[in-house]
Design a protein around this motif. Sequence first.
Motif, mmCIF file in Angstrom:
data_model
loop_
_atom_site.group_PDB
_atom_site.id
_atom_site.type_symbol
_atom_site.label_atom_id
_atom_site.label_comp_id
_atom_site.label_asym_id
_atom_site.label_seq_id
_atom_site.Cartn_x
_atom_site.Cartn_y
_atom_site.Cartn_z
ATOM 1 N N ILE A 233 0.849 -1.201 0.000
ATOM 2 C CA ILE A 233 0.000 0.000 0.000
ATOM 3 C C ILE A 233 0.875 1.238 0.000
ATOM 4 N N ILE A 234 0.653 2.116 -0.965
ATOM 5 C CA ILE A 234 1.396 3.378 -0.993
ATOM 6 C C ILE A 234 0.418 4.546 -0.838
ATOM 7 N N GLU A 235 0.946 5.676 -0.408
ATOM 8 C CA GLU A 235 0.109 6.856 -0.182
ATOM 9 C C GLU A 235 0.439 7.893 -1.255
ATOM 10 N N ASP A 236 -0.546 8.287 -2.051
ATOM 11 C CA ASP A 236 -0.317 9.291 -3.101
ATOM 12 C C ASP A 236 0.304 10.568 -2.530
ATOM 13 N N ALA A 237 -0.149 10.956 -1.345
ATOM 14 C CA ALA A 237 0.307 12.229 -0.762
ATOM 15 C C ALA A 237 1.797 12.202 -0.422
ATOM 16 N N LEU A 238 2.380 10.999 -0.304
ATOM 17 C CA LEU A 238 3.792 10.905 0.094
ATOM 18 C C LEU A 238 4.732 10.774 -1.104
ATOM 19 N N LEU A 239 4.175 10.630 -2.312
ATOM 20 C CA LEU A 239 5.031 10.390 -3.488
ATOM 21 C C LEU A 239 5.815 11.652 -3.847
ATOM 22 N N PRO A 240 7.134 11.554 -3.959
ATOM 23 C CA PRO A 240 7.903 12.735 -4.340
ATOM 24 C C PRO A 240 7.864 12.950 -5.861
ATOM 25 N N VAL A 241 7.305 14.061 -6.287
ATOM 26 C CA VAL A 241 7.271 14.395 -7.715
ATOM 27 C C VAL A 241 7.601 15.878 -7.850
ATOM 28 N N ASP A 242 8.542 16.196 -8.710
ATOM 29 C CA ASP A 242 8.905 17.587 -8.980
ATOM 30 C C ASP A 242 7.684 18.330 -9.556
ATOM 31 N N SER A 243 7.502 19.585 -9.164
ATOM 32 C CA SER A 243 6.280 20.288 -9.580
ATOM 33 C C SER A 243 6.219 20.444 -11.104
ATOM 34 N N GLY A 244 7.379 20.645 -11.747
ATOM 35 C CA GLY A 244 7.404 20.772 -13.205
ATOM 36 C C GLY A 244 6.955 19.486 -13.880
ATOM 37 N N VAL A 245 7.416 18.345 -13.340
ATOM 38 C CA VAL A 245 7.030 17.047 -13.907
ATOM 39 C C VAL A 245 5.544 16.802 -13.659
ATOM 40 N N ARG A 246 5.066 17.177 -12.467
ATOM 41 C CA ARG A 246 3.644 16.978 -12.155
ATOM 42 C C ARG A 246 2.770 17.771 -13.139
ATOM 43 N N ASP A 247 3.165 19.026 -13.396
ATOM 44 C CA ASP A 247 2.381 19.852 -14.320
ATOM 45 C C ASP A 247 2.433 19.283 -15.736
ATOM 46 N N PHE A 248 3.633 18.857 -16.152
ATOM 47 C CA PHE A 248 3.801 18.278 -17.491
ATOM 48 C C PHE A 248 2.894 17.051 -17.638
ATOM 49 N N CYS A 249 2.894 16.196 -16.621
ATOM 50 C CA CYS A 249 2.058 14.988 -16.652
ATOM 51 C C CYS A 249 0.582 15.367 -16.713
ATOM 52 N N GLY A 250 0.221 16.405 -15.957
ATOM 53 C CA GLY A 250 -1.173 16.837 -15.938
ATOM 54 C C GLY A 250 -1.633 17.261 -17.321
ATOM 55 N N ILE A 251 -0.790 18.019 -17.998
ATOM 56 C CA ILE A 251 -1.145 18.509 -19.337
ATOM 57 C C ILE A 251 -1.217 17.363 -20.337
ATOM 58 N N MET A 252 -0.269 16.424 -20.197
ATOM 59 C CA MET A 252 -0.190 15.332 -21.173
ATOM 60 C C MET A 252 -1.120 14.161 -20.852
ATOM 61 N N GLY A 253 -1.751 14.201 -19.695
ATOM 62 C CA GLY A 253 -2.589 13.068 -19.311
ATOM 63 C C GLY A 253 -1.771 11.854 -18.917
ATOM 64 N N LEU A 254 -0.564 12.071 -18.388
ATOM 65 C CA LEU A 254 0.289 10.956 -17.963
ATOM 66 C C LEU A 254 0.290 10.872 -16.438
ATOM 67 N N ASP A 255 0.640 9.712 -15.926
ATOM 68 C CA ASP A 255 0.612 9.478 -14.491
ATOM 69 C C ASP A 255 2.055 9.276 -14.006
ATOM 70 N N PRO A 256 2.556 10.133 -13.096
ATOM 71 C CA PRO A 256 3.946 9.996 -12.649
ATOM 72 C C PRO A 256 4.267 8.604 -12.100
ATOM 73 N N LEU A 257 3.249 7.902 -11.633
ATOM 74 C CA LEU A 257 3.488 6.543 -11.115
ATOM 75 C C LEU A 257 3.931 5.586 -12.219
ATOM 76 N N TYR A 258 3.635 5.949 -13.473
ATOM 77 C CA TYR A 258 4.003 5.068 -14.585
ATOM 78 C C TYR A 258 5.088 5.676 -15.478
ATOM 79 N N MET A 259 5.746 6.719 -14.980
ATOM 80 C CA MET A 259 6.780 7.387 -15.768
ATOM 81 C C MET A 259 8.141 6.826 -15.368
ATOM 82 N N GLY A 260 8.985 6.568 -16.354
ATOM 83 C CA GLY A 260 10.273 5.930 -16.089
ATOM 84 C C GLY A 260 11.306 6.871 -15.487
ATOM 85 N N ASN A 261 12.179 6.282 -14.680
ATOM 86 C CA ASN A 261 13.335 6.986 -14.133
ATOM 87 C C ASN A 261 14.594 6.250 -14.568
#
Lengths: 332, 348
Positions: A233-261
């Motif tokens: 079980i993971i908590e969405d509120a605890l996931l570290p995501v850079d604000s720029g990446v979060r915004d980019f994902c929001g615009i593109m309809g992508l989910d940071p949980l499925y983005m590669g590192n």
Amino acid sequence: MNKTITMQHGSGGSATAELIHEVFESAFSNEILSQMEDAAAVDGAAKIAMTTDSFVVTPLFFPNGDIGRLSICGTVNDLLSRGAYPKYITCGFIVEEGASVDDLKKIARSMSETAAEAGVQIVAGDTKVIEGSGGVYINTTGVGFLTDDRDISAANARPGDAIIVTGNLGDHHAALLSCRMEVENDIQSDNAPLNDIVDHIRKFNIHTLRDVTRGGLATVLKELAEASRQKFIIEDALLPVDSGVRDFCGIMGLDPLYMGNEGKMAVILPEAEAKEALKSIKESRYGENAAIIGRVESPGSVEEEGGLYSRTNIGGLRSLSVLMGEGLPRIC
Amino acid sequence: MITLEEIKNFLKEYDGPDINIMEVCGSHTDAISKNGIPSMLSERIHLLSGPGCPVCVTPSSYIDRLIALSMEEGMVIATFGDLIRVPGSSMSLSDAKGQGAKVVMVYSPMDILDMAKKDPDKTYVFAAVGFETTTPVYACLMDEIIKQDIKNIRLLTALKTMPRVIDHLMEEGAPIDGFLAPGHVSVVTGYGVFEPIAEKYKIPFGVSGFSGQELLVALYGIVKNAGCGVVKNYYPSVVTKEGNTKAKSLTDTYFEVSDASWRGMGMVGGSGMELKEEYKKYDMGSKGLYEDHKKNKACRCDQVLMGKIKPNDCPLFGKTCMPENPQGACMVSTEGSCFSYFANGRTM
């Protein structure tokens, strides 16, 4: 020599020798490689970890990295995921005619610098030239030493363990997509060798380590939950995501949980040690944004065995699968 | 003033009559899944996914036409990513690509301008699918094509409009007690377009944004207004009653209302848009692409799109039909209802 690669450079004759000398030998030179033998003879260990990976990324150069750095980081991080000390790397280049010699030099230099940072020696290499239009592909194989009997494995997560991720999610994927789409932003790839992080946490009782690459954190954790037959079980509120990446994902309809590192690990260890381990990771190079993001529980039913769930920001529960499809941007 | 906690409690504890709420926007379907909203609702509140994912409602004959064009000498198809994997009557554009079809994936229709200019011997055909949100972008593309006098770009259109198909669903007797009205579409159309339908069928519409909180607030409003023919705007930061008049006027410059064929639902009069007569020379044969053949006869996308069954009630769901090998269009896009249920382990 010529500014671009031609089929002649793959002939095995003088042009090949010139390419190897000017591009690879000058960048990689060390006492083992310089012997120019058919095989490298190196010191060993009673038990070794071995892995191989191929790199076909486009573009070859992206913000904060390139295919050369990536080809070292990917293999080094795979070795570290088994708790090994990375030692040796071999590299095979497949180069399409038309590739720029200057680009190859830059790639080789980047590999050399990254190998030095990761403490690995490049001990063997090969180059082939094929028809095409300037593409460069690299395969690296790595060897690491295993110095104790600890078993760090995907199958070892246990109820009561904490799940740590060593930094922000999705940076590499978002940087690459931005490049390909010619979107201007400050997003940088996180490609990095994670030796320092792993060395800082070797003193803890680590059950599982996994390099978070293609498919993103959700795919990796789902695979670990299945291999360990536990419920994560993971908590969405605890996931570290850079604000720029979060915004980019929001615009593109992508989910940071499925983005590669390419420079992040998932670390699973007993909850009692988690805070200390987190502190150690945060003090390591590339670990400053690490966070405890969830826990491993005993499955309450057959359906929950191998299940990965996230507690969403509004308090809902979401069941997560491995990445489905290709993670394409949406159309509306 | 009601708090979010009170709204959550209301939705979880609701014990009034059963209520079916349809979301008619693929982005809402996706956001509902990602926020875990089904786990926060009473068993008496049922969410249904409607025909709001543009690639899901595109008929097979349109895909077949794209594939045929992509195989023609000198022709290049440009499309958004989602459409590449949608099955036509026998294969998808992605399958065709493996057989030599020329297909390029773009992120914006504007990307095609440079491609076409650099490659004047080829004809670039843009696969123009979408709702009221996307059509203005095609109008911008038309503006540029004409302004720059580019001769080698054409559109193959399958454009749809939202209010008319919602009316059609209700005419067909879909079991719906309220609509979560599409946020993005409403930005363009304005929420006023839903008022006649709300009044006609005495059902509430709630225009919602895409965050978890916004969705919960809108769902609460819809349940509270059950039985009332009202449209409530819960997305006032970007949605107005009149909508984006500039975008609408740009759309009207190039496109006019037409009949449209919806995958699995057939023809719906006045539910589409096509290029106006004077711009037909930019059309690549969009007229008459109405036929719709299922790749797999057992696929029940049509009933899913009309809210008659849940994705997991389809016999193919999660068995022969999976994201890697979709049998129907709803399993392709991340915004397709079957994909969203499958990828997020949804059962309700």
